[in-house]
Write a protein that holds these residues in place. Structure first.
Motif, PDB file in Angstrom:
ATOM      1  N   ALA A 108      26.083 -56.423  55.433  1.00  0.00           N
ATOM      2  CA  ALA A 108      26.146 -55.200  56.233  1.00  0.00           C
ATOM      3  C   ALA A 108      27.414 -55.264  57.069  1.00  0.00           C
ATOM      4  CB  ALA A 108      24.922 -55.063  57.128  1.00  0.00           C
ATOM      5  N   SER A 109      28.214 -54.225  56.999  1.00  0.00           N
ATOM      6  CA  SER A 109      29.475 -54.218  57.737  1.00  0.00           C
ATOM      7  C   SER A 109      29.698 -52.855  58.369  1.00  0.00           C
ATOM      8  CB  SER A 109      30.645 -54.571  56.804  1.00  0.00           C
ATOM      9  OG  SER A 109      30.781 -53.605  55.780  1.00  0.00           O
ATOM     10  N   ALA A 157      16.240 -58.594  51.378  1.00  0.00           N
ATOM     11  CA  ALA A 157      15.865 -57.191  51.257  1.00  0.00           C
ATOM     12  C   ALA A 157      14.813 -56.841  52.295  1.00  0.00           C
ATOM     13  CB  ALA A 157      15.343 -56.906  49.852  1.00  0.00           C
ATOM     14  N   GLY A 158      14.853 -55.618  52.794  1.00  0.00           N
ATOM     15  CA  GLY A 158      13.891 -55.162  53.778  1.00  0.00           C
ATOM     16  C   GLY A 158      14.514 -54.153  54.712  1.00  0.00           C
ATOM     17  N   ARG A 159      13.891 -53.954  55.860  1.00  0.00           N
ATOM     18  CA  ARG A 159      14.422 -53.024  56.862  1.00  0.00           C
ATOM     19  C   ARG A 159      15.292 -53.802  57.836  1.00  0.00           C
ATOM     20  NH1 ARG A 159      13.410 -47.849  58.322  1.00  0.00           N
ATOM     21  NH2 ARG A 159      11.782 -47.750  56.745  1.00  0.00           N
ATOM     22  N   SER A 219      12.935 -56.902  58.324  1.00  0.00           N
ATOM     23  CA  SER A 219      11.528 -56.721  58.671  1.00  0.00           C
ATOM     24  C   SER A 219      10.600 -57.670  57.949  1.00  0.00           C
ATOM     25  CB  SER A 219      11.113 -55.281  58.374  1.00  0.00           C
ATOM     26  OG  SER A 219      11.328 -54.970  57.002  1.00  0.00           O
ATOM     27  N   ASN A 220      10.826 -57.934  56.673  1.00  0.00           N
ATOM     28  CA  ASN A 220       9.864 -58.731  55.907  1.00  0.00           C
ATOM     29  C   ASN A 220      10.235 -60.209  55.850  1.00  0.00           C
ATOM     30  OD1 ASN A 220      12.081 -58.689  54.263  1.00  0.00           O
ATOM     31  ND2 ASN A 220      10.989 -58.114  52.401  1.00  0.00           N
ATOM     32  N   ILE A 269      17.613 -49.676  58.978  1.00  0.00           N
ATOM     33  CA  ILE A 269      18.085 -49.124  57.716  1.00  0.00           C
ATOM     34  C   ILE A 269      17.656 -50.035  56.566  1.00  0.00           C
ATOM     35  CG2 ILE A 269      20.334 -50.274  57.975  1.00  0.00           C
ATOM     36  CD1 ILE A 269      21.588 -47.830  56.576  1.00  0.00           C
ATOM     37  N   GLU A 270      17.154 -49.446  55.490  1.00  0.00           N
ATOM     38  CA  GLU A 270      16.679 -50.235  54.355  1.00  0.00           C
ATOM     39  C   GLU A 270      17.862 -50.873  53.618  1.00  0.00           C
ATOM     40  OE1 GLU A 270      13.715 -51.057  53.292  1.00  0.00           O
ATOM     41  OE2 GLU A 270      12.631 -49.968  54.870  1.00  0.00           O
ATOM     42  N   ILE A 271      17.695 -52.140  53.286  1.00  0.00           N
ATOM     43  CA  ILE A 271      18.701 -52.846  52.499  1.00  0.00           C
ATOM     44  C   ILE A 271      18.005 -53.478  51.300  1.00  0.00           C
ATOM     45  CG2 ILE A 271      18.489 -54.907  53.983  1.00  0.00           C
ATOM     46  CD1 ILE A 271      21.416 -55.533  53.292  1.00  0.00           C
TER      47      ILE A 271
END
Length: 303
Positions: free
Chosen positions: A96-97, A150-152, A124-125, A180-182
């Protein structure tokens, strides 16, 4: 042990291996802490960490030293002999940038101090216990966090002397108050992380309706919300017996209120209307407000 690429099974040289120590307090609470006793892998991907006291540990890839990969912690226990054969497998993570934007202040000192501050990323997870991925904020405000699952995704700033607080995350003009979902291995770019200085205060006084007497068990809570960010309430504070309250650590803006009575059964709680008063908070100042409370009108045709 050894560290290898989880896809190719090839050894990974010159990777820093982090180590966690798990502990339990006398009260039964448990936790973990990362230690400074870490090492780098050899050309064959091998690593050795020495002089460990008996206890429960985990080793992992220190993702801050690797561009895009991460690993799940590998647990082990030291009892009375050496531990061998640990295998760390890495996985390519997401990134994330974006850029951090300072809002509400022109103080050049605050802007200068923002450079070098770390920004932390939580997903989140993720409950693996590995240290939270982070990145330094560059002088131009840019950042890039790597090794994300992966997650929020949520981004946060640590507490510092300038009382900076993250206000919202934007991408392509859209705000993401809940994160934000990734996806796995996704590279999210173009994030705008809006931060502001949070050193304003509200000093308030509640004026209760005539004839309203609250039992001694009742408590009055005041929740404060910045109208520029209507999705997030500041944690509620309790007013004292005289109706006075103080909230600090606020970013500049216009704030509105909600007042509720707690500590009573639902059928005994007075129904207080949402106050109409607002107050403007500025940096480094105390904003005073008197809130006139009114009872909700009962519906004579209702149950």
């Amino acid at each position: 042990g050894r560290i290898i690429d989880g896809e190719t099974s090839q050894p990974l040289p010159n990777r820093h291996i982090g180590i966690q120590l798990f502990f339990s307090s006398k009260g039964g609470a448990s936790g973990s802490t990362s230690t400074t006793n870490s090492t780098a892998s050899t050309k064959d991907g091998e690593f050795k960490i020495e002089n460990l006291s008996p206890g429960k540990y985990a080793v992992y890839l220190d993702s801050s030293t690797d561009s895009d990969s991460f690993s799940e912690p590998v647990p082990f226990e030291v009892i009375d002999q050496d531990v061998e054969g640990l295998l760390i497998k890495t996985t390519k993570g997401g990134t994330a940038s974006g850029v951090v934007v300072l809002e509400g202040t022109r103080d050049p000192t605050v802007r200068a101090n923002l450079a070098g501050t770390q920004i932390f990323a939580t997903v989140s997870n993720e409950n693996s216990g590995r240290p939270t991925p982070s990145a330094n904020i560059n002088p131009d405000g840019s950042f890039r966090v790597t090794g994300l699952t992966a997650g929020r995704l949520m981004l946060t700033l640590p507490q510092n002397r300038d009382h900076l607080r993250l206000l919202r995350i934007e991408r392509d003009g859209v705000a993401y108050p809940g994160g934000i979902e990734i996806k796995g291995r996704e590279e999210i770019t173009g994030l705008r992380v809006i931060v502001g200085q949070a050193n304003g205060k509200i000093r308030g006084l509640l004026k209760f309706p005539d004839g309203l007497e609250l039992p001694a068990t009742a408590r009055v809570r005041v929740a404060i919300r910045r109208t520029e960010d209507p999705t997030a309430y500041v944690s509620a504070v309790e007013a004292d017996a005289r109706g006075q309250f103080l909230v600090d650590g606020l970013v500049p803006g216009t704030y509105e209120f909600n007042v509720v009575v707690v500590g009573l059964p639902n059928d005994q709680r007075p129904r207080i209307m949402r106050p109409t008063q607002t107050v403007v908070v500025t940096n480094g100042a105390i904003a005073d407000v008197t809130i006139i409370l009114q009872m909700q009108k009962t519906d004579p045709g209702g149950p």
